[in-house]
Scaffold this motif. Structure first.
Motif, PDB file in Angstrom:
ATOM      1  N   SER A  45       0.828  -1.205   0.000  1.00  0.00           N
ATOM      2  CA  SER A  45       0.000   0.000   0.000  1.00  0.00           C
ATOM      3  C   SER A  45       0.864   1.257   0.000  1.00  0.00           C
ATOM      4  N   TYR A  46       1.978   1.202   0.718  1.00  0.00           N
ATOM      5  CA  TYR A  46       2.829   2.383   0.880  1.00  0.00           C
ATOM      6  C   TYR A  46       4.084   2.347   0.014  1.00  0.00           C
ATOM      7  N   ASP A  47       4.170   1.355  -0.870  1.00  0.00           N
ATOM      8  CA  ASP A  47       5.285   1.269  -1.809  1.00  0.00           C
ATOM      9  C   ASP A  47       4.905   2.032  -3.076  1.00  0.00           C
ATOM     10  N   ASP A  48       5.588   3.147  -3.353  1.00  0.00           N
ATOM     11  CA  ASP A  48       5.226   3.996  -4.482  1.00  0.00           C
ATOM     12  C   ASP A  48       5.351   3.292  -5.825  1.00  0.00           C
ATOM     13  N   ASN A  49       6.162   2.252  -5.886  1.00  0.00           N
ATOM     14  CA  ASN A  49       6.336   1.541  -7.151  1.00  0.00           C
ATOM     15  C   ASN A  49       5.176   0.593  -7.455  1.00  0.00           C
ATOM     16  N   VAL A  50       4.471   0.148  -6.410  1.00  0.00           N
ATOM     17  CA  VAL A  50       3.383  -0.812  -6.583  1.00  0.00           C
ATOM     18  C   VAL A  50       2.125  -0.084  -7.041  1.00  0.00           C
ATOM     19  N   ARG A  51       1.457  -0.654  -8.048  1.00  0.00           N
ATOM     20  CA  ARG A  51       0.259  -0.020  -8.595  1.00  0.00           C
ATOM     21  C   ARG A  51      -0.993  -0.872  -8.418  1.00  0.00           C
ATOM     22  N   CYS A  52      -0.824  -2.164  -8.195  1.00  0.00           N
ATOM     23  CA  CYS A  52      -1.976  -3.068  -8.067  1.00  0.00           C
ATOM     24  C   CYS A  52      -1.580  -4.295  -7.251  1.00  0.00           C
ATOM     25  N   ILE A  53      -2.526  -4.806  -6.467  1.00  0.00           N
ATOM     26  CA  ILE A  53      -2.316  -5.999  -5.635  1.00  0.00           C
ATOM     27  C   ILE A  53      -3.412  -7.005  -5.964  1.00  0.00           C
ATOM     28  N   ALA A  54      -3.036  -8.261  -6.082  1.00  0.00           N
ATOM     29  CA  ALA A  54      -4.022  -9.323  -6.294  1.00  0.00           C
ATOM     30  C   ALA A  54      -3.802 -10.417  -5.266  1.00  0.00           C
ATOM     31  N   ILE A  55      -4.896 -10.998  -4.783  1.00  0.00           N
ATOM     32  CA  ILE A  55      -4.840 -12.092  -3.821  1.00  0.00           C
ATOM     33  C   ILE A  55      -5.443 -13.330  -4.476  1.00  0.00           C
ATOM     34  N   ALA A  56      -4.684 -14.419  -4.493  1.00  0.00           N
ATOM     35  CA  ALA A  56      -5.114 -15.660  -5.130  1.00  0.00           C
ATOM     36  C   ALA A  56      -4.778 -16.839  -4.220  1.00  0.00           C
ATOM     37  N   GLY A  57      -5.263 -18.012  -4.585  1.00  0.00           N
ATOM     38  CA  GLY A  57      -4.996 -19.210  -3.800  1.00  0.00           C
ATOM     39  C   GLY A  57      -4.222 -20.235  -4.605  1.00  0.00           C
ATOM     40  N   LYS A  58      -3.248 -20.851  -3.989  1.00  0.00           N
ATOM     41  CA  LYS A  58      -2.513 -21.943  -4.629  1.00  0.00           C
ATOM     42  C   LYS A  58      -3.342 -23.231  -4.538  1.00  0.00           C
TER      43      LYS A  58
END
Length: 263
Positions: A45-58
């Protein structure tokens, strides 16, 4: 670094895929996994380089909910259910809801109990045709936590929220889309390709505008129309002062694709 989740970075870190990585237990949620997931979302959330987060299951499931073997030991070491919810589930909910980046759930199989709610509190959910959702808390004598009593009625209405919670009915992904639990459903064979198309778009979008939209949607749950209109005017100004707004206007005038920096 992470023992029960796995991180996969794409596009030079702009996209962060967080995998629940306990496939043998269908990615059931433990103290360790909840803490690691919360910390990862907070970090990105606070990493300026990150633009999107996805949560998935193995594996074959997205998430089977709380690990009941761990739950059976709560009283033995003075960890009550209430304390566990307060210390592990609630902080994760707040991290996802307040996250400065889009948080997308990729549901590839069963999403049950807290697993179904984990998907539902994300900004939106993409699912495979073969996946399903079940808010089966009452089947073991509990209520919907993980913000279930807050978000589920807002997503599907009180009547349907009560029905799904009281019965634990399995909701196939195609039906989940019709009732507003899921944003889009893709065939199992095309899921990776189609979901990555969406994540690619978000990873190169005007990130601040997405975050401000998310904040405004969250405010709408408690604001009056007048308050919401005032808030819109304030954060619209915030959006208009970003570099991405200037780039978006320039690209429109010059009839080219915008090159957003997320700033």
């Amino acid at each position: 670094m992470y023992s029960q989740i796995e991180i996969d970075s794409q596009f030079d870190g702009k996209l962060q895929l967080i995998y629940l990585n306990q496939p043998d237990s269908y990615n059931s949620l433990t103290q360790v996994m909840l803490g690691e997931l919360r910390d990862a979302v907070h970090k990105f959330s606070y990493d300026d380089n990150v633009r999107c987060i996805a949560i998935a299951g193995k594996g074959k499931a997205f998430c089977a909910g709380q690990n009941l073997k761990e739950a059976l030991g709560f009283d033995e070491d003075d960890r009550t259910i209430q304390r566990f919810v307060i210390e592990y589930y609630n902080p994760l909910v707040l991290e996802i809801v307040k996250c400065k980046k889009p948080v997308i759930a990729l549901v590839n199989g069963p999403a049950v109990g807290a697993g179904a709610m984990l998907a539902s509190i994300c900004d939106f959910t993409l699912a495979t045709e073969s996946s399903y959702f079940s808010f089966a808390f009452a089947n073991i004598g509990l209520i919907p936590d993980t913000a279930g009593t807050y978000y589920l009625p807002k997503l599907v209405g009180r009547q349907l929220a009560s029905y799904l919670s009281f019965t634990g009915k399995k909701v196939p992904a195609t039906e989940a889309k019709k009732i507003g639990l899921v944003a889009d459903v893709f065939s199992d064979s095309e899921f990776v390709e189609k979901s990555m198309e969406v994540l690619t778009q978000l990873s190169h979008a005007a990130t601040t505008a997405l975050y401000l939209t998310k904040k405004a949607f969250n405010k709408s749950y408690t604001f009056t129309l007048s308050e919401q209109l005032d808030y819109e005017s304030i954060i619209q100004q915030d959006a208009a002062e970003t570099e991405d707004f200037k780039e978006g206007v320039a690209a429109f005038i010059e009839k080219r694709l915008p090159n957003y920096k997320g700033k």
